[in-house]
Scaffold this motif. Structure first.
Motif, PDB file in Angstrom:
ATOM      1  N   UNK A 276     114.510  40.424  24.786  1.00 46.67           N
ATOM      2  CA  UNK A 276     113.298  40.176  25.571  1.00 46.67           C
ATOM      3  C   UNK A 276     112.566  41.476  25.898  1.00 46.67           C
ATOM      4  N   UNK A 277     113.304  42.558  26.107  1.00 44.59           N
ATOM      5  CA  UNK A 277     112.661  43.843  26.356  1.00 44.59           C
ATOM      6  C   UNK A 277     111.865  44.329  25.160  1.00 44.59           C
ATOM      7  N   UNK A 278     112.402  44.152  23.958  1.00 48.69           N
ATOM      8  CA  UNK A 278     111.694  44.569  22.742  1.00 48.69           C
ATOM      9  C   UNK A 278     110.444  43.714  22.531  1.00 48.69           C
ATOM     10  N   UNK A 279     110.568  42.410  22.760  1.00 57.60           N
ATOM     11  CA  UNK A 279     109.404  41.523  22.613  1.00 57.60           C
ATOM     12  C   UNK A 279     108.324  41.907  23.625  1.00 57.60           C
ATOM     13  N   UNK A 280     108.716  42.167  24.877  1.00 55.11           N
ATOM     14  CA  UNK A 280     107.746  42.567  25.898  1.00 55.11           C
ATOM     15  C   UNK A 280     107.110  43.911  25.557  1.00 55.11           C
ATOM     16  N   UNK A 281     107.888  44.834  25.007  1.00 55.13           N
ATOM     17  CA  UNK A 281     107.341  46.130  24.607  1.00 55.13           C
ATOM     18  C   UNK A 281     106.312  45.966  23.493  1.00 55.13           C
ATOM     19  N   UNK A 282     106.647  45.161  22.478  1.00 57.85           N
ATOM     20  CA  UNK A 282     105.688  44.947  21.387  1.00 57.85           C
ATOM     21  C   UNK A 282     104.415  44.289  21.911  1.00 57.85           C
ATOM     22  N   UNK A 283     104.566  43.270  22.762  1.00 56.07           N
ATOM     23  CA  UNK A 283     103.401  42.582  23.327  1.00 56.07           C
ATOM     24  C   UNK A 283     102.542  43.559  24.133  1.00 56.07           C
ATOM     25  N   UNK A 284     103.189  44.406  24.926  1.00 54.86           N
ATOM     26  CA  UNK A 284     102.445  45.362  25.747  1.00 54.86           C
ATOM     27  C   UNK A 284     101.706  46.389  24.900  1.00 54.86           C
ATOM     28  N   UNK A 285     102.362  46.873  23.845  1.00 54.92           N
ATOM     29  CA  UNK A 285     101.697  47.849  22.975  1.00 54.92           C
ATOM     30  C   UNK A 285     100.475  47.221  22.315  1.00 54.92           C
TER      31      UNK A 285
ATOM     32  N   UNK B 118      89.376  43.836  28.804  1.00 58.05           N
ATOM     33  CA  UNK B 118      90.674  43.181  28.911  1.00 58.05           C
ATOM     34  C   UNK B 118      90.426  41.713  29.235  1.00 58.05           C
ATOM     35  N   UNK B 119      90.517  40.878  28.224  1.00 56.96           N
ATOM     36  CA  UNK B 119      90.234  39.464  28.426  1.00 56.96           C
ATOM     37  C   UNK B 119      91.294  38.595  27.765  1.00 56.96           C
ATOM     38  N   UNK B 120      91.036  37.291  27.733  1.00 54.11           N
ATOM     39  CA  UNK B 120      92.003  36.328  27.205  1.00 54.11           C
ATOM     40  C   UNK B 120      92.212  36.498  25.704  1.00 54.11           C
ATOM     41  N   UNK B 121      91.196  36.945  24.981  1.00 54.05           N
ATOM     42  CA  UNK B 121      91.325  37.142  23.544  1.00 54.05           C
ATOM     43  C   UNK B 121      92.385  38.208  23.240  1.00 54.05           C
ATOM     44  N   UNK B 122      92.438  39.262  24.044  1.00 54.88           N
ATOM     45  CA  UNK B 122      93.473  40.283  23.860  1.00 54.88           C
ATOM     46  C   UNK B 122      94.863  39.695  24.068  1.00 54.88           C
ATOM     47  N   UNK B 123      95.005  38.830  25.061  1.00 55.86           N
ATOM     48  CA  UNK B 123      96.304  38.229  25.354  1.00 55.86           C
ATOM     49  C   UNK B 123      96.772  37.355  24.203  1.00 55.86           C
ATOM     50  N   UNK B 124      95.891  36.508  23.696  1.00 56.58           N
ATOM     51  CA  UNK B 124      96.259  35.601  22.604  1.00 56.58           C
ATOM     52  C   UNK B 124      96.530  36.387  21.320  1.00 56.58           C
ATOM     53  N   UNK B 125      95.699  37.373  21.032  1.00 55.04           N
ATOM     54  CA  UNK B 125      95.903  38.190  19.833  1.00 55.04           C
ATOM     55  C   UNK B 125      97.203  38.991  19.918  1.00 55.04           C
ATOM     56  N   UNK B 126      97.477  39.566  21.084  1.00 56.26           N
ATOM     57  CA  UNK B 126      98.716  40.331  21.254  1.00 56.26           C
ATOM     58  C   UNK B 126      99.940  39.424  21.128  1.00 56.26           C
ATOM     59  N   UNK B 127      99.874  38.217  21.673  1.00 51.73           N
ATOM     60  CA  UNK B 127     100.990  37.280  21.550  1.00 51.73           C
ATOM     61  C   UNK B 127     101.237  36.869  20.111  1.00 51.73           C
ATOM     62  N   UNK B 128     100.173  36.599  19.385  1.00 49.95           N
ATOM     63  CA  UNK B 128     100.302  36.218  17.974  1.00 49.95           C
ATOM     64  C   UNK B 128     100.860  37.365  17.142  1.00 49.95           C
ATOM     65  N   UNK B 129     100.324  38.558  17.344  1.00 52.29           N
ATOM     66  CA  UNK B 129     100.798  39.724  16.591  1.00 52.29           C
ATOM     67  C   UNK B 129     102.254  40.052  16.924  1.00 52.29           C
ATOM     68  N   UNK B 130     102.643  39.851  18.179  1.00 51.19           N
ATOM     69  CA  UNK B 130     104.032  40.100  18.569  1.00 51.19           C
ATOM     70  C   UNK B 130     104.973  39.148  17.859  1.00 51.19           C
ATOM     71  N   UNK B 131     104.625  37.863  17.832  1.00 54.53           N
ATOM     72  CA  UNK B 131     105.460  36.892  17.136  1.00 54.53           C
ATOM     73  C   UNK B 131     105.586  37.192  15.655  1.00 54.53           C
TER      74      UNK B 131
END
Length: 197
Positions: A122-131, A143-156
């Motif tokens: 979970x720490x690695x996933x959170x680190x990737x999402x944060x980066x 800093x909006x919702x598009x960044x959140x969705x894009x970061x989540x998709x790229x992390x997965x």
């Protein structure tokens, strides 16, 4: 009579402006003279608890929030992994019919290994999402919702990239789904305002 004040020390104990108490009350608790100042000098907002540089935002940015996200993810992973390890360890020691110190040691090993493994994941996933989130926020300037969705998709996608392209796409779909649910949950009012309801 001649004044005995040295030249290098212009202050004396007889100066009335130097008569500042260093205790807070009758109990005699010591108070630092460095803390004896008027808080009005710090800013115009008396409700603020923090000192901000001029021109700085009064909210924490994505980078500052990422540290608590990563740390929280590690702790949650350790707790969940420890619970899972406890459950697996109980089943194992009962199946092997261990007793006494061997039972306790085996159970602690399961808890420790399960907690550490899940915390690391979970720490690695959170680190990737944060980066991804910080880079997107800085590159887009917002800093909006598009960044959140894009970061989540790229992390997965990145997390499952070593398992082949099908699992990479599945990981991206899971990241997209989780980040979309998060955005829908945290930004309900803003999304309703954008849709005109």
């Amino acid at each position: 009579m001649e004044d005995k004040t040295p030249v290098y020390n212009p202050y004396s104990s007889s100066d009335p402006s130097m008569n500042v108490p260093v205790t807070t009350g009758p109990a005699g608790a010591i108070m630092s003279p460095y803390l004896n100042f008027d808080p009005a000098y710090l800013g115009t907002n008396a409700d603020s608890q923090f000192i901000f540089p001029e021109g700085a935002a009064r909210t924490r940015g994505r980078l500052e929030l990422s540290f608590s996200l990563i740390g929280g993810s590690v702790f949650i992973g350790a707790g969940l992994g420890g619970l899972n390890g406890f459950y697996s360890g109980l089943k194992d020691v009962q199946a092997r019919q261990l007793v006494g110190a061997n039972r306790r040691t085996q159970l602690l090993n399961f808890i420790t290994k399960g907690g550490a493994s899940t915390a690391q994941t979970l720490g690695v996933v959170a680190l990737m999402y944060s980066v991804f989130g910080v880079v997107l926020s800085w590159s887009r300037g917002v800093d909006d919702e598009l960044n959140t969705v894009t970061a989540g998709t790229a992390t997965g996608m990145l997390y499952k990239s070593s398992a082949g392209w099908k699992r990479c796409l599945r990981g991206g779909a899971v990241g997209l789904g989780l980040s979309t649910l998060y955005v829908l949950f945290t930004s309900r009012d803003r999304i309703r305002g954008m849709m005109g309801r």
